[in-house]
Design an enzyme around this catalytic site. Structure first.
Site, PDB file in Angstrom:
ATOM      1  N   ASN A 110       0.870  -1.182   0.000  1.00 50.36           N
ATOM      2  CA  ASN A 110       0.000   0.000   0.000  1.00 50.36           C
ATOM      3  C   ASN A 110       0.904   1.229   0.000  1.00 50.36           C
ATOM      4  OD1 ASN A 110      -1.889   1.982   0.321  1.00 50.36           O
ATOM      5  ND2 ASN A 110      -2.304   1.534   2.488  1.00 50.36           N
ATOM      6  N   TRP A 111       1.046   1.819  -1.180  1.00 54.81           N
ATOM      7  CA  TRP A 111       1.939   2.984  -1.286  1.00 54.81           C
ATOM      8  C   TRP A 111       1.318   4.240  -0.693  1.00 54.81           C
ATOM      9  CZ3 TRP A 111       3.975   2.693  -7.079  1.00 54.81           C
ATOM     10  CH2 TRP A 111       4.830   1.590  -7.194  1.00 54.81           C
ATOM     11  N   LYS A 112       0.031   4.169  -0.373  1.00 57.82           N
ATOM     12  CA  LYS A 112      -0.705   5.365   0.084  1.00 57.82           C
ATOM     13  C   LYS A 112      -0.499   6.486  -0.949  1.00 57.82           C
ATOM     14  CE  LYS A 112       0.245   3.806   4.721  1.00 57.82           C
ATOM     15  NZ  LYS A 112      -0.203   3.933   6.087  1.00 57.82           N
TER      16      LYS A 112
ATOM     17  N   HIS B 200      -9.850   0.971   4.682  1.00 55.47           N
ATOM     18  CA  HIS B 200      -8.562   1.225   5.339  1.00 55.47           C
ATOM     19  C   HIS B 200      -8.790   2.226   6.472  1.00 55.47           C
ATOM     20  CE1 HIS B 200      -4.495   2.621   6.082  1.00 55.47           C
ATOM     21  NE2 HIS B 200      -4.066   1.521   5.490  1.00 55.47           N
TER      22      HIS B 200
ATOM     23  N   GLU C 103      -7.248   4.715   7.478  1.00 52.40           N
ATOM     24  CA  GLU C 103      -7.067   6.133   7.125  1.00 52.40           C
ATOM     25  C   GLU C 103      -8.319   6.670   6.421  1.00 52.40           C
ATOM     26  OE1 GLU C 103      -3.280   5.794   5.099  1.00 52.40           O
ATOM     27  OE2 GLU C 103      -2.350   5.248   7.008  1.00 52.40           O
TER      28      GLU C 103
ATOM     29  N   GLU D 179      -5.708  -4.859  10.687  1.00 49.90           N
ATOM     30  CA  GLU D 179      -4.756  -3.759  10.837  1.00 49.90           C
ATOM     31  C   GLU D 179      -5.083  -2.961  12.096  1.00 49.90           C
ATOM     32  OE1 GLU D 179      -2.684  -2.661   7.048  1.00 49.90           O
ATOM     33  OE2 GLU D 179      -4.532  -1.498   7.025  1.00 49.90           O
TER      34      GLU D 179
ATOM     35  N   GLY E 186       1.715   2.704  10.699  1.00 49.11           N
ATOM     36  CA  GLY E 186       2.604   3.849  10.516  1.00 49.11           C
ATOM     37  C   GLY E 186       3.249   4.346  11.798  1.00 49.11           C
TER      38      GLY E 186
ATOM     39  N   SER F 275       2.960  -1.614  10.536  1.00 55.32           N
ATOM     40  CA  SER F 275       4.403  -1.508  10.769  1.00 55.32           C
ATOM     41  C   SER F 275       5.142  -2.821  10.526  1.00 55.32           C
ATOM     42  CB  SER F 275       4.678  -0.980  12.180  1.00 55.32           C
ATOM     43  OG  SER F 275       4.164   0.330  12.320  1.00 55.32           O
TER      44      SER F 275
ATOM     45  N   GLY G  82       2.604  -0.921   4.436  1.00 53.39           N
ATOM     46  CA  GLY G  82       2.618   0.480   4.033  1.00 53.39           C
ATOM     47  C   GLY G  82       4.045   0.964   3.870  1.00 53.39           C
ATOM     48  N   GLY G  83       4.589   1.589   4.905  1.00 58.18           N
ATOM     49  CA  GLY G  83       5.906   2.232   4.842  1.00 58.18           C
ATOM     50  C   GLY G  83       6.994   1.368   4.211  1.00 58.18           C
TER      51      GLY G  83
HETATM   52  C1  PEP Z   1      -1.060   0.330   5.846  1.00 58.60           C
HETATM   53  O1  PEP Z   1      -0.982   1.380   5.221  1.00 58.60           O
HETATM   54  O2  PEP Z   1      -2.013  -0.424   5.654  1.00 58.60           O
HETATM   55  C2  PEP Z   1      -0.002  -0.009   6.787  1.00 58.60           C
HETATM   56  C3  PEP Z   1      -0.091  -1.137   7.425  1.00 58.60           C
HETATM   57  O3  PEP Z   1       1.030   0.910   6.921  1.00 58.60           O
HETATM   58  P1  PEP Z   1       2.422   0.660   7.715  1.00 58.60           P
HETATM   59  O4  PEP Z   1       2.973  -0.657   7.235  1.00 58.60           O
HETATM   60  O5  PEP Z   1       3.256   1.823   7.351  1.00 58.60           O
HETATM   61  O6  PEP Z   1       2.085   0.594   9.170  1.00 58.60           O
END
Ligand code: PEP
Length: 248
Positions: free
Chosen positions: A9-11, A91, A93, A162, A168, A208, A229-230
């Protein structure tokens, strides 16, 4: 045997190394049974659909309607026509920053299924809910709230667990913690969705995930994959997570 996934997930970001080098590097990964999905911002989806064969495109969101006067929205049918296979739904966010409600998410899940996309339904508790000991009840409610008749004939729905406090933040859940929560999610699926989902739905973990903590999640969490994500913005880190899934 459930399908296994690794989803990037590049956001609202692009990989610093550049999209083409990233997709080429990930496309060279050795084949195994893990399906790789890359979810870029909308304007880059076409590039991902043209990436090496083993990478599938996922949308980070989709509209709850098929077409019409919905300025700024992108429908699941348009995504499907573009060659997109997956769509994130709910999600945290989107829920927190854009006020997406359970009722809206129920319509989005329905739209994704009717358009023949595989939805990746994101569920998870915040810290307040975890500390109050209400995780199972909260997740069950998120699952119950999006129940739709479209589930009856759906091919597959992927669940991404999640925890909001882990997204994040650099603070990941432990494998043992996740294993317990996966059992709660499977219970809720059996209660509220057609019963086959209890065993058939792949359950991914997100929050994370890095090459450093994936082995614990993989060994003790019993996950069917990860939504990253990150760490997914670097092909090197993303492939290290992929490699850790291969050896389990
Ligand atoms: C996400 O965006 O779904 C996510 C899990 O981000 P991160 O890995 O950065 O916590």
């Amino acid at each position: 045997m459930r399908n296994r996934y690794l989803i990037a997930n590049w956001k609202m970001n692009l990989p610093p190394e550049g999209m083409r080098p990233y997709l080429d590097a990930v496309g060279r990964a050795e084949m195994n049974d893990v399906e790789i999905v890359v979810a870029p911002p909308f304007p880059y989806l076409r590039d991902v659909t043209r990436a090496p064969d083993r990478i599938f495109a996922g949308a980070q969101n989709c509209a709850d309607q098929k077409s019409g006067a919905f300025t700024g929205e992108v429908s699941a049918w348009m995504l499907q026509e573009l060659g997109v296979r997956y769509a994130l739904v709910g999600h945290s966010e989107r829920r927190a920053l854009y006020g997406e409600t359970d009722a809206l998410l129920q319509r989005k899940l329905t739209a994704a299924l009717e358009a023949n996309l595989t939805p990746v339904l994101c569920v998870g508790e915040d810290l307040r809910v975890r500390e109050a000991g209400h995780v199972a009840r909260h997740l069950a409610e998120q699952i119950r709230a999006v129940t739709t008749p479209a589930l009856e004939s759906a091919r597959e729905v992927v669940i991404a667990y999640e925890p909001v406090w882990a997204i994040g933040t650099g603070r990941s859940a432990s494998g043992a913690m996740v294993a317990e929560t996966v059992a709660d999610i499977r219970d809720a699926l059996a209660r509220f969705w057609p019963v086959r989902y209890r065993d058939d739905a792949p359950i991914l973990y997100g929050g994370s995930v890095t090459p450093d903590n994936v082995t614990d999640l993989q060994t003790n969490g019993g996950m069917d994959g990860y939504l990253v994500g990150g760490a997914s913005l670097s092909s090197e880190k993303f492939l290290a997570i992929f490699d850790a899934m291969k050896v389990s």
